[in-house]
Design an enzyme around this catalytic site. Structure first.
Site, mmCIF file in Angstrom:
data_model
loop_
_atom_site.group_PDB
_atom_site.id
_atom_site.type_symbol
_atom_site.label_atom_id
_atom_site.label_comp_id
_atom_site.label_asym_id
_atom_site.label_seq_id
_atom_site.Cartn_x
_atom_site.Cartn_y
_atom_site.Cartn_z
ATOM 1 N N ASP A 135 7.380 7.912 2.810
ATOM 2 C CA ASP A 135 7.119 6.897 2.119
ATOM 3 C C ASP A 135 7.736 5.689 2.384
ATOM 4 O O ASP A 135 7.463 4.803 3.132
ATOM 5 C CB ASP A 135 7.233 7.454 0.586
ATOM 6 C CG ASP A 135 6.314 6.677 -0.577
ATOM 7 O OD1 ASP A 135 5.574 5.838 0.236
ATOM 8 O OD2 ASP A 135 6.495 6.697 -1.633
ATOM 9 N N ASP A 136 9.192 5.247 1.824
ATOM 10 C CA ASP A 136 9.753 4.062 2.320
ATOM 11 C C ASP A 136 11.059 4.472 2.619
ATOM 12 O O ASP A 136 12.164 4.317 1.801
ATOM 13 C CB ASP A 136 9.745 3.103 0.979
ATOM 14 C CG ASP A 136 8.226 2.855 0.606
ATOM 15 O OD1 ASP A 136 7.624 1.932 1.267
ATOM 16 O OD2 ASP A 136 7.796 3.375 -0.421
ATOM 17 N N HIS A 173 2.578 9.463 5.568
ATOM 18 C CA HIS A 173 2.857 8.632 4.651
ATOM 19 C C HIS A 173 4.225 8.109 4.716
ATOM 20 O O HIS A 173 5.292 8.402 4.179
ATOM 21 C CB HIS A 173 2.642 9.717 3.368
ATOM 22 C CG HIS A 173 2.542 8.751 2.038
ATOM 23 N ND1 HIS A 173 2.557 9.177 0.912
ATOM 24 C CD2 HIS A 173 3.270 7.351 1.754
ATOM 25 C CE1 HIS A 173 2.643 8.306 -0.269
ATOM 26 N NE2 HIS A 173 3.112 7.143 0.539
ATOM 27 N N HIS A 204 -3.558 6.263 -2.174
ATOM 28 C CA HIS A 204 -2.506 6.713 -3.305
ATOM 29 C C HIS A 204 -2.812 6.832 -4.307
ATOM 30 O O HIS A 204 -3.758 6.200 -4.952
ATOM 31 C CB HIS A 204 -1.249 5.572 -3.388
ATOM 32 C CG HIS A 204 -0.437 5.435 -2.314
ATOM 33 N ND1 HIS A 204 -0.815 5.108 -1.024
ATOM 34 C CD2 HIS A 204 0.918 5.277 -2.134
ATOM 35 C CE1 HIS A 204 0.226 5.117 -0.197
ATOM 36 N NE2 HIS A 204 1.445 5.244 -0.882
ATOM 37 N N GLU A 233 0.496 9.690 -7.971
ATOM 38 C CA GLU A 233 2.048 9.372 -8.114
ATOM 39 C C GLU A 233 2.517 9.282 -9.599
ATOM 40 O O GLU A 233 3.463 9.876 -10.191
ATOM 41 C CB GLU A 233 2.238 8.147 -6.903
ATOM 42 C CG GLU A 233 3.788 8.068 -6.993
ATOM 43 C CD GLU A 233 4.251 6.566 -6.370
ATOM 44 O OE1 GLU A 233 3.372 5.939 -5.962
ATOM 45 O OE2 GLU A 233 5.397 6.639 -5.737
HETATM 46 N N1 HPA Z 1 3.472 3.815 -4.027
HETATM 47 C C1 HPA Z 1 2.744 2.791 -3.867
HETATM 48 N N2 HPA Z 1 2.596 1.712 -3.182
HETATM 49 C C2 HPA Z 1 3.517 1.680 -2.275
HETATM 50 C C3 HPA Z 1 4.766 2.651 -2.105
HETATM 51 C C4 HPA Z 1 4.433 3.829 -3.139
HETATM 52 O O1 HPA Z 1 5.387 4.655 -2.984
HETATM 53 N N3 HPA Z 1 5.462 2.273 -1.313
HETATM 54 C C5 HPA Z 1 4.883 1.228 -0.890
HETATM 55 N N4 HPA Z 1 3.889 0.746 -1.157
HETATM 56 ZN ZN ZN Z 2 3.493 5.141 -0.372
#
Ligand code: HPA
Ligand code: ZN
Length: 362
Positions: free
Chosen positions: A281-282, A21, A200, A203
């Protein structure tokens, strides 16, 4: 005596792991962003790298996405995408990532007039380099859920010209108000093409979005999924089916899904027998790559070496690697744990009764 905190941290950073991820666009570190902005003569809303980092304070998913999409404006040429991918793989390899299944958002680029072929060629070339770093890598194409399904359909049609360059499709961007149910047709088409499916869900969105991702999209993995804990029946289902959950602790803190790392439900997910694993994630925006997420979560949640190794095993079990490759990686995780703690249960330490391999000796 167990390993010291420092030894446990080093183990968490180094243990072989799969990154399942990570958004490649979310690995754009401010230094590279400034370099590409200069190279391409693109204006940025920040004067310095420090100013950019200071601006990375988010209140929720959308406040992050606004910054993330804007930063993508510096990515224009094949070399830009190559540099992005190459930089990510180097950082990942240095934190024990032996295999990465990497998200990319084609619509973020094609909507700015960057041809899909440019994106694919740059990323493909970077991923091919991964082999020399000891990291295998594959791509997962994500549809932006804040845009209509017809746009996802058009993106898939275009992407099928590069069918060999990606292994699956996913669903990302703003979650609440954009349920998986709106994307059932495009995911059915992707499945018919033999593509893997992830999404996703859970979240910021409710547990029902996780059910929808499973039932309506055919999702094989759930990205995030932490809100499953609000639905006991869903938790039982996810545990029974061993559906992988790709959990991102530092992301959840930075996007205020949880108040702090110490409040993160990762341990609860494991206690329910869920196939949870840890990811970044990022990482350029959330303060850490895969190993950092392992190490910080282990420290905050008091996870021991056995739990860290379980997370690493889950990451390979949840991957799209073939069985034999998964098995080899699981053996590497066990070897790494053994170097830290000595023989594992079932390996015939002195006077030991047989037990399950991969668990710690008492
Ligand atoms: N959630 C949803 N979309 C995304 C995310 C995330 O954490 N990071 C990049 N696109
Ligand atoms: Zn993500």
């Amino acid at each position: 005596m167990g390993p010291s905190q420092a030894d446990l941290r080093a183990f968490a950073l180094d243990v072989p792991k799969a990154e399942l991820h990570v958004h490649i666009e979310g690995t754009l570190e401010p230094e590279l962003m400034f370099e590409l902005a200069r190279r391409n003569d693109v204006a940025l809303p920040y004067r310095t790298v420090d100013e950019a980092r200071a601006a990375y304070r988010f209140t929720d998913l959308q406040s992050f996405l606004d910054v993330y999409y804007r930063s993508c404006g510096v990515l224009l040429t094949e070399s830009d995408f190559y540099d992005l991918g190459r930089a990510y793989l180097e950082r990942a390899a240095a934190q024990g990532v032996r295999h990465a299944e990497i998200f990319f958002d084609p619509q973020t680029h094609t909507d700015r007039g960057v041809p899909l072929g440019t994106v694919m060629a740059g990323l493909r070339r970077a991923l091919d380099d991964g082999a020399s770093l000891g990291t295998s890598a594959q791509l997962i194409l994500c549809f932006l859920r804040h845009l209509p399904e017809e746009r996802a359909q058009a993106t898939l049609s275009q992407a099928l010209a590069y069918r060999e360059d990606f292994v699956g499709v996913g669903l990302d961007s703003s979650e609440v108000g954009f349920p998986p149910s709106g994307f059932a047709r495009v995911f059915a088409r992707a499945r018919a093409e033999g593509l893997h499916v992830v999404a996703h869900a859970g979240e910021e969105g409710p547990p029902d979005y996780i059910w929808q991702a499973l039932d309506l999209l055919g999702a094989e993995r759930i990205d995030h999924g932490v809100r499953c804990l609000e639905d006991d029946g869903l938790v039982r289902h996810l545990a029974a089916q061993q559906v992988p959950l790709t959990v991102c602790p530092l992301s959840n803190v930075r996007l205020r899904v949880v108040d702090s790392l110490a409040d993160h439900p990762l341990g609860v997910l494991l206690d329910h027998g869920l196939l949870a694993s840890v990811h970044s994630d990022d990482p350029a925006y959330f303060g850490g790559y895969a190993g950092d997420n392992y190490a910080d979560a282990a420290a905050a949640l008091d996870l021991d070496a056995a739990a860290v190794a379980r997370l690493a095993r889950n990451s390979f079990t949840g991957s799209f690697l073939e069985r034999a490759a998964v098995q080899r990686h699981l053996e590497d995780v066990d070897a790494s744990l053994r170097r830290l703690t000595g023989p594992l249960v079932g390996e015939g330490g002195p006077g030991e009764a047989p037990g399950a391999p991969g668990t710690l000796r008492p």
